[in-house]
Design a protein around this motif. Structure first.
Motif, PDB file in Angstrom:
ATOM      1  N   GLN A  12       0.763  -1.161  -0.004  1.00  0.00           N
ATOM      2  CA  GLN A  12      -0.035  -0.024   0.091  1.00  0.00           C
ATOM      3  C   GLN A  12       0.939   1.267  -0.174  1.00  0.00           C
ATOM      4  N   GLN A  13       1.959   1.159   0.942  1.00  0.00           N
ATOM      5  CA  GLN A  13       2.927   2.347   0.602  1.00  0.00           C
ATOM      6  C   GLN A  13       3.467   2.634  -0.508  1.00  0.00           C
ATOM      7  N   VAL A  14       3.841   1.446  -1.218  1.00  0.00           N
ATOM      8  CA  VAL A  14       4.541   1.667  -2.490  1.00  0.00           C
ATOM      9  C   VAL A  14       3.417   2.202  -3.573  1.00  0.00           C
ATOM     10  N   LEU A  15       2.276   1.638  -3.500  1.00  0.00           N
ATOM     11  CA  LEU A  15       1.116   2.101  -4.437  1.00  0.00           C
ATOM     12  C   LEU A  15       0.858   3.675  -4.155  1.00  0.00           C
ATOM     13  N   GLU A  16       0.978   4.156  -2.830  1.00  0.00           N
ATOM     14  CA  GLU A  16       0.891   5.547  -2.625  1.00  0.00           C
ATOM     15  C   GLU A  16       2.034   6.381  -3.275  1.00  0.00           C
ATOM     16  N   PHE A  17       3.209   5.873  -2.884  1.00  0.00           N
ATOM     17  CA  PHE A  17       4.093   6.648  -3.330  1.00  0.00           C
ATOM     18  C   PHE A  17       4.351   6.548  -5.071  1.00  0.00           C
ATOM     19  N   ARG A  18       3.936   5.508  -5.385  1.00  0.00           N
ATOM     20  CA  ARG A  18       4.096   5.456  -7.120  1.00  0.00           C
ATOM     21  C   ARG A  18       3.184   6.386  -7.594  1.00  0.00           C
ATOM     22  N   LYS A  19       1.843   6.612  -7.072  1.00  0.00           N
ATOM     23  CA  LYS A  19       0.944   7.630  -7.699  1.00  0.00           C
ATOM     24  C   LYS A  19       1.346   9.074  -7.614  1.00  0.00           C
ATOM     25  N   LEU A  20       2.070   9.374  -6.554  1.00  0.00           N
ATOM     26  CA  LEU A  20       2.524  10.619  -6.378  1.00  0.00           C
ATOM     27  C   LEU A  20       3.928  11.062  -7.382  1.00  0.00           C
ATOM     28  N   LEU A  21       4.571   9.842  -7.645  1.00  0.00           N
ATOM     29  CA  LEU A  21       5.757   9.895  -8.510  1.00  0.00           C
ATOM     30  C   LEU A  21       5.397  10.041 -10.100  1.00  0.00           C
TER      31      LEU A  21
END
Length: 227
Positions: A12-21
């Protein structure tokens, strides 16, 4: 010592970071953070460290690294630099190099010695072709391509490179730590002893033998540690 540490970040953290990036305006030429020699072999993108998105993601990754028990046991960190974020695509690569021995910490305002390198993978292995991290040591070349959220920890003294990414995007965070124990062999010895103590405690509890090993562990850390 090279150590694969799984699930330092949750999916979930990775998904959130990827959206921001996904915002292309975040990314700048990776050469701006490279020295004169590295500029000739470094071909990637990095997130602008002045951007609020960088500060948010980097701070969360740093917190996860500090809270991870395997990172703490294997690295014995004294300082961990603020992680940076990079992207390799369109044949982007980074040729053989050794990381700078000393770097400035924006967190402490001081120079720190880089004993241990860490890469936090933010792309799944099937999202890109190529892009393997190759680390060379006395035992040969080691190829690393991990699941998103996993970390590879290895001595910063190692010669290493990132192979060209021929399709897709390889996104990752990377950072360094100054360890309380400078010598890699000593760190490895302490890590192996710590893992043995943990396993024995699970089997035997705080027996006399376990307490004796714990006593030896802390005395070795006291002898080898630089605080």
């Amino acid at each position: 010592m090279m150590l694969h540490i799984p699930e330092v970040l949750s999916k979930q953290q990775v998904l959130e970071f990827r959206k921001l990036l996904e915002d292309e305006k975040l990314w700048v030429n990776g050469k701006i953070s490279a020295g004169a020699q590295a500029q000739h072999i470094k071909n990637n993108l990095q997130v602008d460290v002045q951007h609020d998105v960088y500060q948010s993601i980097s701070t969360q990754i740093l917190a996860a690294l500090k809270q991870n028990l395997l990172v703490q046991s294997a690295g014995l960190p004294k300082h961990i630099l603020q992680p940076m974020l990079n992207c390799y695509q369109d044949s982007g690569n980074y040729g053989n190099h050794v990381d700078n021995a000393v770097q400035f910490s924006s967190l402490t305002g001081q120079m720190i010695r880089t004993d241990v390198s860490m890469t936090v993978f933010l792309s799944e292995p099937d999202e890109y072709e190529g892009g393997e991290l190759i680390v060379e040591d006395n035992y040969g070349c080691h190829e690393v391509k991990l699941d998103a959220g996993d970390v590879i920890l290895y001595p910063a003294t190692s010669l290493h490179r990132v192979e060209p990414v021929t399709s897709g995007k390889r996104i990752a965070a990377f950072t360094w730590m100054q360890s309380m124990v400078k010598d890699d062999w000593q760190r490895t010895t302490l890590f192996n002893l710590d893992m043995t103590i943990i396993k024995l405690r699970q089997q035997l509890g705080d027996s006399e033998e376990v307490l004796s090993l714990t006593h030896h562990y802390h005395n070795l850390l006291r002898q080898w540690g630089d605080l």
